[in-house]
Design a protein around this motif. Structure first.
Motif, mmCIF file in Angstrom:
data_model
loop_
_atom_site.group_PDB
_atom_site.id
_atom_site.type_symbol
_atom_site.label_atom_id
_atom_site.label_comp_id
_atom_site.label_asym_id
_atom_site.label_seq_id
_atom_site.Cartn_x
_atom_site.Cartn_y
_atom_site.Cartn_z
ATOM 1 N N VAL A 69 0.877 -1.177 0.000
ATOM 2 C CA VAL A 69 0.000 0.000 0.000
ATOM 3 C C VAL A 69 0.911 1.222 0.000
ATOM 4 O O VAL A 69 1.485 1.572 1.043
ATOM 5 C CB VAL A 69 -0.921 0.021 1.238
ATOM 6 N N PRO A 70 1.103 1.870 -1.155
ATOM 7 C CA PRO A 70 2.037 2.997 -1.219
ATOM 8 C C PRO A 70 1.515 4.223 -0.480
ATOM 9 O O PRO A 70 0.327 4.324 -0.160
ATOM 10 C CB PRO A 70 2.166 3.258 -2.718
ATOM 11 N N ALA A 71 2.398 5.164 -0.219
ATOM 12 C CA ALA A 71 2.060 6.341 0.572
ATOM 13 C C ALA A 71 0.938 7.161 -0.042
ATOM 14 O O ALA A 71 0.146 7.785 0.674
ATOM 15 C CB ALA A 71 3.307 7.206 0.765
ATOM 16 N N GLU A 72 0.851 7.160 -1.357
ATOM 17 C CA GLU A 72 -0.188 7.985 -2.001
ATOM 18 C C GLU A 72 -1.578 7.370 -1.926
ATOM 19 O O GLU A 72 -2.579 8.036 -2.198
ATOM 20 C CB GLU A 72 0.173 8.252 -3.462
ATOM 21 N N LYS A 73 -1.678 6.104 -1.548
ATOM 22 C CA LYS A 73 -2.984 5.449 -1.432
ATOM 23 C C LYS A 73 -3.470 5.592 0.007
ATOM 24 O O LYS A 73 -3.246 4.737 0.859
ATOM 25 C CB LYS A 73 -2.892 3.985 -1.849
ATOM 26 N N THR A 74 -4.119 6.708 0.278
ATOM 27 C CA THR A 74 -4.562 7.031 1.627
ATOM 28 C C THR A 74 -5.996 6.600 1.868
ATOM 29 O O THR A 74 -6.795 6.451 0.941
ATOM 30 C CB THR A 74 -4.448 8.542 1.866
ATOM 31 N N ASN A 75 -6.317 6.387 3.137
ATOM 32 C CA ASN A 75 -7.680 6.094 3.598
ATOM 33 C C ASN A 75 -8.309 4.881 2.922
ATOM 34 O O ASN A 75 -9.509 4.857 2.637
ATOM 35 C CB ASN A 75 -8.582 7.329 3.412
ATOM 36 N N LEU A 76 -7.489 3.860 2.697
ATOM 37 C CA LEU A 76 -8.030 2.594 2.184
ATOM 38 C C LEU A 76 -8.599 1.784 3.342
ATOM 39 O O LEU A 76 -8.062 1.790 4.453
ATOM 40 C CB LEU A 76 -6.952 1.778 1.493
ATOM 41 N N GLU A 77 -9.684 1.070 3.074
ATOM 42 C CA GLU A 77 -10.256 0.154 4.062
ATOM 43 C C GLU A 77 -10.362 -1.221 3.432
ATOM 44 O O GLU A 77 -10.973 -1.387 2.378
ATOM 45 C CB GLU A 77 -11.629 0.625 4.523
ATOM 46 N N LEU A 78 -9.769 -2.209 4.073
ATOM 47 C CA LEU A 78 -9.757 -3.588 3.591
ATOM 48 C C LEU A 78 -10.544 -4.426 4.585
ATOM 49 O O LEU A 78 -10.163 -4.537 5.746
ATOM 50 C CB LEU A 78 -8.309 -4.071 3.502
ATOM 51 N N ARG A 79 -11.627 -5.013 4.137
ATOM 52 C CA ARG A 79 -12.487 -5.762 5.057
ATOM 53 C C ARG A 79 -12.778 -7.147 4.495
ATOM 54 O O ARG A 79 -13.243 -7.305 3.362
ATOM 55 C CB ARG A 79 -13.803 -5.026 5.291
ATOM 56 N N GLY A 80 -12.498 -8.162 5.324
ATOM 57 C CA GLY A 80 -12.846 -9.522 4.938
ATOM 58 C C GLY A 80 -14.339 -9.745 5.030
ATOM 59 O O GLY A 80 -14.980 -9.320 5.995
ATOM 60 N N LEU A 81 -14.889 -10.427 4.055
ATOM 61 C CA LEU A 81 -16.338 -10.619 3.981
ATOM 62 C C LEU A 81 -16.781 -12.000 4.442
ATOM 63 O O LEU A 81 -17.904 -12.408 4.183
ATOM 64 C CB LEU A 81 -16.824 -10.356 2.548
ATOM 65 N N GLY A 82 -15.911 -12.705 5.127
ATOM 66 C CA GLY A 82 -16.304 -13.982 5.714
ATOM 67 C C GLY A 82 -16.943 -13.791 7.072
ATOM 68 O O GLY A 82 -17.089 -12.669 7.571
ATOM 69 N N ARG A 83 -17.325 -14.916 7.671
ATOM 70 C CA ARG A 83 -17.944 -14.854 8.993
ATOM 71 C C ARG A 83 -16.911 -14.683 10.112
ATOM 72 O O ARG A 83 -17.270 -14.345 11.226
ATOM 73 C CB ARG A 83 -18.770 -16.112 9.246
ATOM 74 N N ALA A 84 -15.633 -14.958 9.808
ATOM 75 C CA ALA A 84 -14.573 -14.866 10.812
ATOM 76 C C ALA A 84 -13.279 -14.465 10.116
ATOM 77 O O ALA A 84 -13.114 -14.672 8.909
ATOM 78 C CB ALA A 84 -14.405 -16.204 11.533
#
Length: 364
Positions: free
Chosen positions: A92-107
């Protein structure tokens, strides 16, 4: 001491590949693709991009999703990751700000993001990767958030006796205002490297309800990092000492280093064979006066009466290492276990570590 499921996953995931998930029916990859992802478990908010290893989303790799995200975002750019295994370096380079990565599984275990190299693993040009280069995931973009997934380094120590530099980082952070919630970090040595862009630069990271496991110095670096209600698990590597939980390298100008509050420190290692930490001085930097504070936490019997260790010629008593009101069989009253006074503890709680000049309060 690699856990068996690591080996199974690394055998299943070919280099650079992302494999389809064969998990619970509620997370079946055959669901209708789209950005309003409701296929994996309960309903989720609308995502800007969906990652699915089987091709049912917008992209098939996590790196492709990050590459597609806008640069300099001022509001969250949300990436949903469907259950599956995703092997390959992620940056995730410095210019890619405010990213949100969320797993869509149950756990968190249903989404695995991993790679499998160590410090001493050779690059194509024949030179070693080094500790930072070993990281499966490197995060340099400020405002990054991750939730409900697993980051791992699958490097198999037993399979590579020829590699002696075995530091194998799962996640390296270099940015400010990072949040991890219900995330697992899995490796052996140097699992989680919380860092900043340079000595004296403050970078804050908040970990809530996370799980971190490893053996030697497996939470380390100069960042200000708060672990809130996390489980910190020391692996049993079958030696004495069995390892060190932390290796802080906090700069002398930074009043706050690593804080563990309301956590559980566990292990299968024999009693008294693991240290809470030791002070790391990168390149023998005398200004790296590391800080680790463990407070209001439960500590297992793997920690003994002497809980801190020197690091080479650097004595632990010259670092900022302390506890406050811990419980459990490893919370032993001892002259070698410095304790904060109530007044000192009042200025070293979660808010004090995270607030900064901008009043950041992700824990609220």
């Amino acid at each position: 001491m690699r856990r068996r499921h690591f080996l199974e996953l690394s055998a299943t995931l070919g280099a650079g590949a992302a494999v389809a998930w064969s998990g619970p029916a509620g997370a079946a990859p055959g669901a209708t693709p789209g950005r309003d992802d409701r296929a994996a478990g309960p309903r989720h908010p609308r995502y800007d991009l969906i990652v699915a290893a089987d091709g049912s989303g917008d992209v098939t790799t996590v790196q492709a999703a990050i590459d597609a995200a806008p640069a300099g975002a001022l509001t969250p750019y949300r990436i949903g990751v469907r259950p599956g295994g995703y092997l390959g370096q992620v940056i995730v380079p410095a210019e890619k700000t405010n990213l949100e990565l969320r797993g869509l599984g149950r756990a968190p275990a249903e989404v695995l993001i991993a790679d499998d190299r160590a410090n001493g693993t050779l690059k194509p040009d024949g030179t070693p990767w080094g500790t930072s280069g070993s990281a499966s995931v490197t995060i340099s973009g400020a405002g990054f958030r991750a939730a409900n997934l697993t980051f791992a380094n699958l490097f198999d120590e037993a399979a590579h006796p020829e590699i002696t530099n075995r530091q194998a980082v799962a996640v390296l952070t270099r940015a400010d205002r990072l949040v991890f919630e219900r995330v697992r970090f899995l490796a052996n040595q140097d699992t989680l490297y919380v860092n900043s862009t340079a000595a004296g630069v403050i970078a804050r990271a908040y970990f809530r309800d996370c799980y971190v496991e490893g053996d030697v110095d497996f939470i380390f670096g100069r960042a200000t990092a708060v672990f809130d209600r996390c489980r910190i698990h020391s692996l049993n590597r079958g030696s004495t000492p069995n390892g060190y939980v932390t290796a802080p390298s906090t700069d002398i100008a930074n009043p706050h280093g690593l804080l563990f509050a309301h956590c559980r420190l566990t292990s299968d290692a024999p009693a008294g064979t693991v240290y809470l930490g030791r002070p790391w001085h990168p390149s023998n930097d005398p200004n790296a006066i590391g800080e680790t504070i463990i407070r209001n936490s439960w500590i297992g019997a793997h920690i003994g009466a002497t809980a801190w260790s020197d690091f080479g010629t650097w004595p632990w008593r010259q670092a900022r290492l302390a506890e406050f009101r811990n419980t459990g069989p490893g919370a032993i009253a001892s002259p070698d276990r410095p304790q904060l006074t109530p007044s000192e503890a009042a200025g070293n709680d979660i808010a004090d570590f995270l607030r900064g000049a901008d009043g950041w309060s992700p824990h609220c």
